[in-house]
Structure formats: structure tokens, C-alpha cells
Design an enzyme around this catalytic site. Structure first.
Site, short mmCIF file in Angstrom:
data_model
loop_
_atom_site.label_atom_id
_atom_site.label_comp_id
_atom_site.label_asym_id
_atom_site.label_seq_id
_atom_site.Cartn_x
_atom_site.Cartn_y
_atom_site.Cartn_z
N LEU A 69 6.07 67.44 6.20
CA LEU A 69 6.02 68.69 6.96
C LEU A 69 6.84 68.62 8.24
CD1 LEU A 69 2.23 69.50 6.46
CD2 LEU A 69 4.17 70.40 5.19
N ASP A 70 7.01 67.43 8.78
CA ASP A 70 7.85 67.24 9.97
C ASP A 70 9.07 66.42 9.59
OD1 ASP A 70 8.81 67.30 12.52
OD2 ASP A 70 7.33 65.92 13.36
N PHE A 71 9.99 67.06 8.88
CA PHE A 71 11.16 66.38 8.30
C PHE A 71 12.32 66.49 9.29
CE2 PHE A 71 14.47 65.10 5.60
CZ PHE A 71 13.98 64.68 4.36
N ARG A 72 12.27 65.63 10.33
CA ARG A 72 13.32 65.65 11.34
C ARG A 72 13.82 64.23 11.58
NH1 ARG A 72 10.71 69.33 16.03
NH2 ARG A 72 8.81 68.35 15.28
N GLN A 75 11.75 61.19 12.69
CA GLN A 75 10.74 60.60 11.81
C GLN A 75 11.31 59.45 10.98
OE1 GLN A 75 8.33 61.98 13.32
NE2 GLN A 75 7.22 62.99 11.68
#
Length: 287
Positions: A69-72, A75
Site C-alpha cells: 500500500l505504501d509503494f514508494r 520502502q
């Protein structure tokens, strides 16, 4: 292979902080996109290839299709040239429930997508599609096309367009197979092997020799204080040297990149040549 390797962990229950979990993982380098754009295309391609393997694993994990969900970039880290996930707190295996296609709406800053609602009441492949499009907008669109070999640009354009267009393409299996071709003999030969002809320039071969100084900077280089590039063979090294007005010699090393290309130092002069059994120097012959 795709996530941080866990070496160990321990639970600590204290009065101040109950149920504390400490983990020991492998060491990686933070992902800095500006620095990546200054590296060679080979290194950036390797990172994208490892990302494709990650996408493939997430789509077919033992738990089912997993989405980040936090694909940045923050990460991820780089470990031995490979991209790995460090934070799985925002990972989810739940596919969104739906009653109609309008419930399967994915919204991104640049574009939106609507996916089919299955008879089971789940949005089809939403986890996989979300990962794929985030990989496109944060990684592929920056790292793949920039300074890519001309022979591979049609394939790379196809890959980048596929990741950014779920209506026509957008499949992690397709991505995996397409980019997996990179290190194979057929496509690797397109990348590494070129038909080059020197413009009537002659070079004198000096075996077991090295030029320690006479460096100049070029881009992209594997060495920040000199011009160290990868080549397929001597012909490509000659072509590169001929393209730089300051290049008067080059040195073949016994080191190779991960694709098997040979690393070569390009030099401004050949006034000081020293013995080195692991290198071969080529000096431009002037009239």
C-alpha cells in the site's frame, strides 16, 4: 530474494515497553533516485529486473496476491545491486470486495483505472495492478528509458507502456518474462554486441600494461574520478575512444559487469605506462 533477509529476532518484555520485538536484518543502502539516475544503465536495468522479480513474487506468494500500500522508493533498499523491500507494515493480501465494476476504481495522481468485479465479489487482480502501476510511476518510467542502448529501446518502450496502461496490458507475468530476457544470450547480445567500425584510427596494443594517471571524467562512469565504462570488445572500446576528443588511449581490465561486459579505463594520454599483468593498454597512433 525480494525482501530483506532476516538473520534473527528476539522478544523483550520490560516494564517500560511490553512485547518489544527486535529484528536483525541484512544491511542495505537507502534508495536515492537522483544517485540512481547518475549510475550506468546496466546498474539501473539490474534494479528494474529485481523489481520485476519482486512483482512476480508478490502476485504469486504463498499467501496469495500481496499489495504494497505504501509503494514508494523509501520502502526499498539496494543490496548487492538488487532492490529489496524493507518495510512490510503496509502489505495486504485482501483483494477489495465489490458488487459492481464501479467499486473497483483505482485512483492515481496521473490516471485512474476501473477493474472488473468478479462473480465472487472481488476486484480482479487489484493487488497486482496496484503494485505494477506504482512500479511504473516510481521506477520504470525513470530508470529504464534514460540512456538505454538504442537496440533495446523498442522493447523497453513496450515494457514501460505496458506497466502504465492496464486497459491493454499490465500483467506482472508479462513483465517478468519480458525483462527476464535481459541477461539471456539473445537479448544480451543485442545490448552488448554492436557492429562498430573505427574511423581509420589505429591503436598500438601494449600487453601487460596500465596507465595509472591521465584520467578524465565522463558520464556515465563506474569511477567518479575517471572514465571507466563497460564494453563488449575492443572494437566498441575503440569506438568510444574515437568519440571523445580527449581520449588518446584505453586500458582493458580483467573485471566485468554483471552482464559480462568488460570494464575499460579511457585515458587522456599515454606518457606513463607501468607493468600490470592483468591489463592491456591500447594507445592511439598519431601521424
Amino acid at each position: 530474494l525480494c525482501c530483506f533477509q532476516l538473520y534473527g529476532y528476539c522478544y523483550q518484555d520490560s516494564n517500560d515497553i511490553p512485547d518489544t520485538l527486535t529484528t536483525i536484518t541484512e544491511l542495505g543502502s537507502p534508495l536515492e533516485m537522483i544517485q540512481l539516475l547518475q549510475t550506468s544503465w546496466e546498474d539501473r536495468f539490474r534494479i528494474c529486473l529485481s523489481l520485476v522479480r519482486l512483482l512476480h513474487y508478490l502476485a504469486h506468494s504463498p499467501l496469495g496476491s500481496v499489495t504494497l500500500l505504501d509503494f514508494r522508493p523509501r520502502q526499498f533498499v539496494i543490496v548487492d545491486g538488487e532492490l529489496k523491500v524493507t518495510d512490510l507494515d503496509d502489505a495486504s493480501v485482501e483483494e477489495s470486495s465489490c458488487t459492481s465494476n464501479s467499486d473497483c476504481f483505482m485512483e492515481f495522481p496521473a490516471r485512474n483505472f476501473t477493474l472488473p468485479c468478479s462473480v465472487e465479489g472481488r476486484c480482479q487482480s487489484m493487488n497486482e495492478k496496484r503494485n505494477l502501476y506504482n512500479a511504473y510511476r516510481f521506477f520504470f518510467t525513470y530508470l529504464l528509458p534514460h540512456s538505454a542502448p538504442s537496440s533495446l529501446r523498442p522493447l523497453l518502450d513496450k515494457i514501460v507502456n505496458a506497466t502504465g496502461n492496464h486497459n491493454k496490458h499490465g500483467n506482472a507475468n508479462y513483465e517478468y518474462l519480458a525483462l527476464e530476457l535481459g541477461p539471456s544470450p539473445s537479448v544480451n547480445s543485442e545490448f552488448t554486441q554492436k557492429c562498430v567500425k573505427s574511423a581509420n584510427t589505429q591503436y598500438r596494443r601494449v600487453p601487460a600494461a596500465f596507465i595509472p594517471d591521465e584520467n578524465y571524467r565522463c558520464w556515465p562512469s563506474y569511477h567518479h574520478k575517471g572514465c571507466l565504462l563497460s564494453v563488449f570488445d575492443v572494437n566498441e572500446a575503440i569506438e568510444i575512444c574515437d568519440s571523445y576528443s580527449q581520449c588518446k588511449a584505453f586500458v582493458l581490465t580483467n573485471q566485468t559487469t554483471w552482464t559480462g561486459r568488460q570494464l575499460v579505463f579511457f585515458k587522456m594520454a599515454s606518457n606513463h605506462i607501468v607493468p600490470d599483468p592483468d591489463k592491456i593498454t591500447y594507445v592511439k597512433v598519431t601521424d
